[in-house]
Design an enzyme around this catalytic site. Structure first.
Site, PDB file in Angstrom:
ATOM      1  N   LYS A 221       0.839  -1.325  -0.080  1.00 50.62           N
ATOM      2  CA  LYS A 221      -0.024   0.121  -0.103  1.00 50.62           C
ATOM      3  C   LYS A 221       1.039   1.182   0.103  1.00 50.62           C
ATOM      4  O   LYS A 221       1.580   1.564   1.005  1.00 50.62           O
ATOM      5  CB  LYS A 221      -0.762   0.182   1.181  1.00 50.62           C
ATOM      6  CG  LYS A 221      -1.892   1.142   1.224  1.00 50.62           C
ATOM      7  CD  LYS A 221      -2.186   1.781   2.532  1.00 50.62           C
ATOM      8  CE  LYS A 221      -1.731   3.255   2.386  1.00 50.62           C
ATOM      9  NZ  LYS A 221      -1.942   4.454   1.723  1.00 50.62           N
TER      10      LYS A 221
ATOM     11  N   GLY B 220       7.020   5.998   7.891  1.00 45.79           N
ATOM     12  CA  GLY B 220       6.086   7.302   7.928  1.00 45.79           C
ATOM     13  C   GLY B 220       6.311   7.996   9.272  1.00 45.79           C
ATOM     14  O   GLY B 220       7.364   8.013   9.921  1.00 45.79           O
ATOM     15  N   SER B 221       5.253   8.398   9.582  1.00 43.75           N
ATOM     16  CA  SER B 221       5.343   9.370  10.897  1.00 43.75           C
ATOM     17  C   SER B 221       5.258   8.351  11.989  1.00 43.75           C
ATOM     18  O   SER B 221       4.691   7.357  12.128  1.00 43.75           O
ATOM     19  CB  SER B 221       4.063  10.086  10.741  1.00 43.75           C
ATOM     20  OG  SER B 221       2.787   9.422  10.868  1.00 43.75           O
ATOM     21  N   ASN B 222       5.675   8.994  12.866  1.00 49.21           N
ATOM     22  CA  ASN B 222       5.736   8.376  14.392  1.00 49.21           C
ATOM     23  C   ASN B 222       4.382   7.984  14.874  1.00 49.21           C
ATOM     24  O   ASN B 222       4.170   6.903  15.484  1.00 49.21           O
ATOM     25  CB  ASN B 222       6.429   9.334  15.522  1.00 49.21           C
ATOM     26  CG  ASN B 222       7.866   9.237  15.399  1.00 49.21           C
ATOM     27  OD1 ASN B 222       8.442   9.633  14.137  1.00 49.21           O
ATOM     28  ND2 ASN B 222       8.492   8.533  16.144  1.00 49.21           N
TER      29      ASN B 222
ATOM     30  N   VAL C 267       1.462   7.429  13.131  1.00 48.14           N
ATOM     31  CA  VAL C 267       1.071   6.244  12.679  1.00 48.14           C
ATOM     32  C   VAL C 267       1.970   4.920  12.932  1.00 48.14           C
ATOM     33  O   VAL C 267       1.277   4.072  13.103  1.00 48.14           O
ATOM     34  CB  VAL C 267       0.841   6.341  10.999  1.00 48.14           C
ATOM     35  CG1 VAL C 267       0.557   5.048  10.422  1.00 48.14           C
ATOM     36  CG2 VAL C 267      -0.147   7.613  10.633  1.00 48.14           C
ATOM     37  N   GLY C 268       3.219   4.981  12.886  1.00 44.36           N
ATOM     38  CA  GLY C 268       3.942   3.877  13.452  1.00 44.36           C
ATOM     39  C   GLY C 268       3.704   3.243  14.446  1.00 44.36           C
ATOM     40  O   GLY C 268       3.374   2.071  14.729  1.00 44.36           O
TER      41      GLY C 268
ATOM     42  N   GLU D  45      10.168   2.607  10.473  1.00 44.46           N
ATOM     43  CA  GLU D  45      11.399   3.841  10.131  1.00 44.46           C
ATOM     44  C   GLU D  45      10.506   5.087  10.167  1.00 44.46           C
ATOM     45  O   GLU D  45       9.545   5.156   9.447  1.00 44.46           O
ATOM     46  CB  GLU D  45      11.992   3.654   8.726  1.00 44.46           C
ATOM     47  CG  GLU D  45      12.979   2.409   8.590  1.00 44.46           C
ATOM     48  CD  GLU D  45      14.041   2.394   9.852  1.00 44.46           C
ATOM     49  OE1 GLU D  45      14.333   3.642  10.347  1.00 44.46           O
ATOM     50  OE2 GLU D  45      14.464   1.506  10.409  1.00 44.46           O
TER      51      GLU D  45
ATOM     52  N   CYS E  95      13.412  12.183   5.610  1.00 45.27           N
ATOM     53  CA  CYS E  95      13.659  11.779   7.247  1.00 45.27           C
ATOM     54  C   CYS E  95      14.881  11.995   7.730  1.00 45.27           C
ATOM     55  O   CYS E  95      15.167  12.358   8.675  1.00 45.27           O
ATOM     56  CB  CYS E  95      13.219  10.402   7.459  1.00 45.27           C
ATOM     57  SG  CYS E  95      13.976   9.444   6.186  1.00 45.27           S
TER      58      CYS E  95
HETATM   59  P1  NAP Z   1       2.555   9.162   7.314  1.00 46.41           P
HETATM   60  O1  NAP Z   1       1.195   9.959   7.300  1.00 46.41           O
HETATM   61  O2  NAP Z   1       2.622   8.167   8.611  1.00 46.41           O
HETATM   62  O3  NAP Z   1       2.022   7.959   6.196  1.00 46.41           O
HETATM   63  C1  NAP Z   1       2.781   7.018   5.738  1.00 46.41           C
HETATM   64  C2  NAP Z   1       1.973   5.723   5.224  1.00 46.41           C
HETATM   65  O4  NAP Z   1       1.033   5.298   6.229  1.00 46.41           O
HETATM   66  C3  NAP Z   1       1.199   6.072   4.200  1.00 46.41           C
HETATM   67  O5  NAP Z   1       1.091   5.170   3.245  1.00 46.41           O
HETATM   68  C4  NAP Z   1      -0.256   6.279   4.669  1.00 46.41           C
HETATM   69  O6  NAP Z   1      -1.202   6.256   3.772  1.00 46.41           O
HETATM   70  C5  NAP Z   1      -0.305   5.220   5.797  1.00 46.41           C
HETATM   71  N1  NAP Z   1      -1.177   5.327   6.938  1.00 46.41           N
HETATM   72  C6  NAP Z   1      -1.651   6.489   7.445  1.00 46.41           C
HETATM   73  N2  NAP Z   1      -2.630   6.378   8.502  1.00 46.41           N
HETATM   74  C7  NAP Z   1      -2.292   4.962   8.565  1.00 46.41           C
HETATM   75  C8  NAP Z   1      -3.236   4.300   9.447  1.00 46.41           C
HETATM   76  N3  NAP Z   1      -3.994   4.706  10.560  1.00 46.41           N
HETATM   77  N4  NAP Z   1      -2.647   2.801   9.663  1.00 46.41           N
HETATM   78  C9  NAP Z   1      -1.625   2.484   8.752  1.00 46.41           C
HETATM   79  N5  NAP Z   1      -1.301   3.251   7.532  1.00 46.41           N
HETATM   80  C10 NAP Z   1      -1.446   4.341   7.709  1.00 46.41           C
HETATM   81  O7  NAP Z   1       3.511   9.567   7.050  1.00 46.41           O
HETATM   82  P2  NAP Z   1       3.818  10.485   5.681  1.00 46.41           P
HETATM   83  O8  NAP Z   1       3.292  11.937   6.200  1.00 46.41           O
HETATM   84  O9  NAP Z   1       3.548   9.938   4.545  1.00 46.41           O
HETATM   85  O10 NAP Z   1       5.503  10.537   5.577  1.00 46.41           O
HETATM   86  C11 NAP Z   1       6.095  11.486   6.302  1.00 46.41           C
HETATM   87  C12 NAP Z   1       7.022  10.974   7.518  1.00 46.41           C
HETATM   88  O11 NAP Z   1       7.760   9.801   7.219  1.00 46.41           O
HETATM   89  C13 NAP Z   1       7.813  11.606   8.180  1.00 46.41           C
HETATM   90  O12 NAP Z   1       7.719  11.585   9.762  1.00 46.41           O
HETATM   91  C14 NAP Z   1       9.188  11.090   7.830  1.00 46.41           C
HETATM   92  O13 NAP Z   1      10.252  11.541   8.739  1.00 46.41           O
HETATM   93  C15 NAP Z   1       8.840   9.736   7.644  1.00 46.41           C
HETATM   94  N6  NAP Z   1       9.916   9.226   6.871  1.00 46.41           N
HETATM   95  C16 NAP Z   1      10.707   8.188   7.440  1.00 46.41           C
HETATM   96  C17 NAP Z   1      11.889   7.662   6.808  1.00 46.41           C
HETATM   97  C18 NAP Z   1      12.854   6.568   7.550  1.00 46.41           C
HETATM   98  O14 NAP Z   1      13.286   5.810   6.709  1.00 46.41           O
HETATM   99  N7  NAP Z   1      13.105   6.905   8.817  1.00 46.41           N
HETATM  100  C19 NAP Z   1      11.786   7.723   5.214  1.00 46.41           C
HETATM  101  C20 NAP Z   1      11.055   8.801   4.886  1.00 46.41           C
HETATM  102  C21 NAP Z   1      10.151   9.356   5.445  1.00 46.41           C
HETATM  103  P3  NAP Z   1      -2.066   7.707   3.241  1.00 46.41           P
HETATM  104  O15 NAP Z   1      -1.054   8.785   3.225  1.00 46.41           O
HETATM  105  O16 NAP Z   1      -1.992   7.150   1.733  1.00 46.41           O
HETATM  106  O17 NAP Z   1      -3.282   7.722   3.558  1.00 46.41           O
END
Ligand code: NAP
Ligand code: MG
Length: 487
Positions: free
Chosen positions: A179, A232-234, A236-237, A254, A288
């Site tokens: 996804k 993704g974000s903390n 959601v993680g 991550e 990130c």
């Molecule tokens: P996000 O909002 O957490 O989304 C990440 C993924 O999770 C998307 O596919 C999102 O789907 C999905 N998601 C959203 N809500 C969810 C839920 N309740 N259950 C399961 N999955 C869910 O993060 P983002 O805004 O896309 O990305 C930015 C974040 O990613 C930043 O915090 C950044 O630091 C982090 N990041 C970390 C790394 C690393 O390797 N450490 C690398 C890149 C980015 P939809 O958005 O499609 O709804």
């Protein structure tokens, strides 16, 4: 919604491109120009996800039985196809999320390289012989796949992150339900097309576009998904981890960063300035590993600041497809609003805005989500802009008197992804390597930057204390069996 003339991208389930049973689609728009629709993606529901999981389950037995080198052949073919489509997919990426075309091309090339790296892993050792206390026995370890792996990815690296999860999952014999972030689901669909064109057997890789709160959440909860890898974000993680623990699934997270750079008085100033700009502002700060807090020793603070501002003023901001543009827009309206919120917060809490801080909406930029590169000084460690991840082109300058003070402040954060230092002093380098709380430690180099053959991941709240990429990926995507054989 009803589609215009742009292409509609379908889900990919059991080897077939399939519309969602909801019949709902969503437009993916260009953040550099909201009138440009990149394509339409499916707004899937749980039924679609269930079909994908079922396909991945059915494909498991045959896929895991293939030899590693045979699975590798599929990845090599996928790599070749992605390489042939590099320009096209990079352009789609720039249109869909805004990073400049050279950066997008670099990322697609990285995707190609990651595929080849893991294709090669299919031929490398997966176990070791351990001397048994019984001299007549052979004791060794081997590794087996986990089963069905759920892959959930963000929008900021729409090619590299999916591939650095999917490729190791597949090479070690797992099947996948993927996804992508809905924001970049067109780019993701094109990556999946490459696997399809390479002839990867039906059901081995499945792709379901939809909301995180629906499809992502269902992946976390699905009883037949054995492991979840998430970037993704903390926020959601954490919810994914809780759901995985509750049902005994393996998980890997991550997440965010608040990455520091320390510039000491003996630093090569030109290099430190270049690296701060590149680490902090490339991809519009949406990495990130992006540089966010810059600790500068007081004796060189003024010259560092002057050089930094002089260079930032020259950066060309615009549509990432145009030649010569150095920084594109924020990836979405939501992202732009978040960045502007943090800039406002910085001003409100008493930091000094040195440069930037405004939305850029004159002329053609008015159709996109542009913000100026922004620099604050007089940022104290307890301010919101020094503590929370902004994920935008915002730098916080913090003056320090000593190396020790810099390290202590750099560590004063809940995150621990990447950290860098600029100095010529070997003793300080070594102390930094020991004491900095970060999974990626960079000396005289920018905080952003990842090599695919090396482990990647953070400490503290930046990760689930696991590592991705390189050889480290085998730890997540396989289970060890310890075998004792007596003749
Ligand atoms: P996000 O909002 O957490 O989304 C990440 C993924 O999770 C998307 O596919 C999102 O789907 C999905 N998601 C959203 N809500 C969810 C839920 N309740 N259950 C399961 N999955 C869910 O993060 P983002 O805004 O896309 O990305 C930015 C974040 O990613 C930043 O915090 C950044 O630091 C982090 N990041 C970390 C790394 C690393 O390797 N450490 C690398 C890149 C980015 P939809 O958005 O499609 O709804
Ligand atoms: Mg978009």
């Amino acid at each position: 919604m009803t589609a215009g003339t742009e292409r509609i991208y379908l889900n990919y389930i059991n080897g077939k491109w399939t519309p969602s049973s909801t019949n709902q689609i969503e437009a993916s728009i260009n953040p550099a120009n909201i009138r440009d629709i990149v394509g339409y993606v499916q707004q899937s529901n749980i039924e679609d996800l269930n079909a994908a999981v079922e396909a991945a389950r059915r494909a498991q037995a045959a896929w895991r039985k293939l030899s590693g080198p045979k699975r590798g052949e599929y990845l090599f073919r996928t790599a070749d196809i992605l390489e042939q489509r590099l320009d096209e997919i990079a352009e789609t990426m720039t249109r869909e999320m805004g990073k400049t075309l050279p950066e997008a091309k670099g990322e697609v090339q990285r995707g190609v390289n990651i595929l080849r790296y893991y294709a090669g892993e299919g031929m490398r050792h997966i176990g070791e012989v351990i001397p048994s206390t019984n001299s007549e026995a052979l004791m060794f370890t081997t590794r087996v796949p986990l089963g069905v792996v759920g892959v959930i990815t963000p929008w900021n690296f729409p090619v590299a992150i999916p591939i650095w999860k999917i490729a190791p999952a597949l090479i070690y014999g797992n099947t996948v339900v993927f996804k992508p972030a809905q924001e970049t689901a067109v780019t993701a669909a094109k990556v999946v097309e490459c696997f399809d064109q390479a002839g990867v057997p039906a059901g081995v890789l499945n792709f379901v576009a939809g909301k995180g709160s629906v499809i992502g959440n269902a992946i976390a909860e699905h009883p037949h998904i054995h492991a979840i890898t998430f970037t993704g974000s903390n926020e959601v993680g954490k919810t994914i981890a809780q759901k995985a623990v509750a049902r005994g699934a393996k998980y890997q997270l991550e997440m965010g960063g608040k990455n520091p750079v320390i510039v000491l008085e003996d630093a090569d100033l030109d290099r430190a300035v270049e690296a701060t700009i590149s680490g902090g502002l490339r991809s519009t700060g949406q990495k990130c590993t992006a540089t966010s807090r810059i600790f500068v020793q007081s004796s060189i603070y003024e010259p560092f600041k002057e050089q930094l501002l002089a260079k930032i003023k020259q950066l060309k901001i615009g549509n990432g497809l145009e030649e010569g543009v150095w920084m594109g827009p924020c990836a979405s309206q939501k992202q732009l609003e978040t960045v502007l919120y943090y800039i406002e917060k910085g001003i409100e809490e008493g930091a000094t805005l040195l440069y930037g801080g405004r939305r850029l909406d004159g002329g053609e930029l008015g159709n996109g989500f542009y913000v100026e590169p922004t620099v604050f000084e007089n940022v104290s460690p307890n301010m919101t802009i020094a503590r929370e991840e902004i994920f935008g082109p915002v730098l916080a300058l913090i003056k320090v008197d000593t190396f020790e003070e810099a390290v202590a402040l750099a560590n004063d954060t809940s995150f621990g992804l990447s950290a860098s230092i600029f100095t010529q002093n070997i003793a300080k380098m070594l102390t930094f390597i020991q004491e900095i709380e970060a999974g990626l430690v960079r000396i005289n180099e920018e905080s952003a930057g990842v090599e695919l053959q090396a482990p990647f991941g953070g400490m503290k709240q930046s990760s689930s204390h696991s590592r991705e990429q390189g050889r480290a990926a085998i730890e997540f995507f396989t289970a060890i069996k310890t075998v004792f054989v007596k003749g």
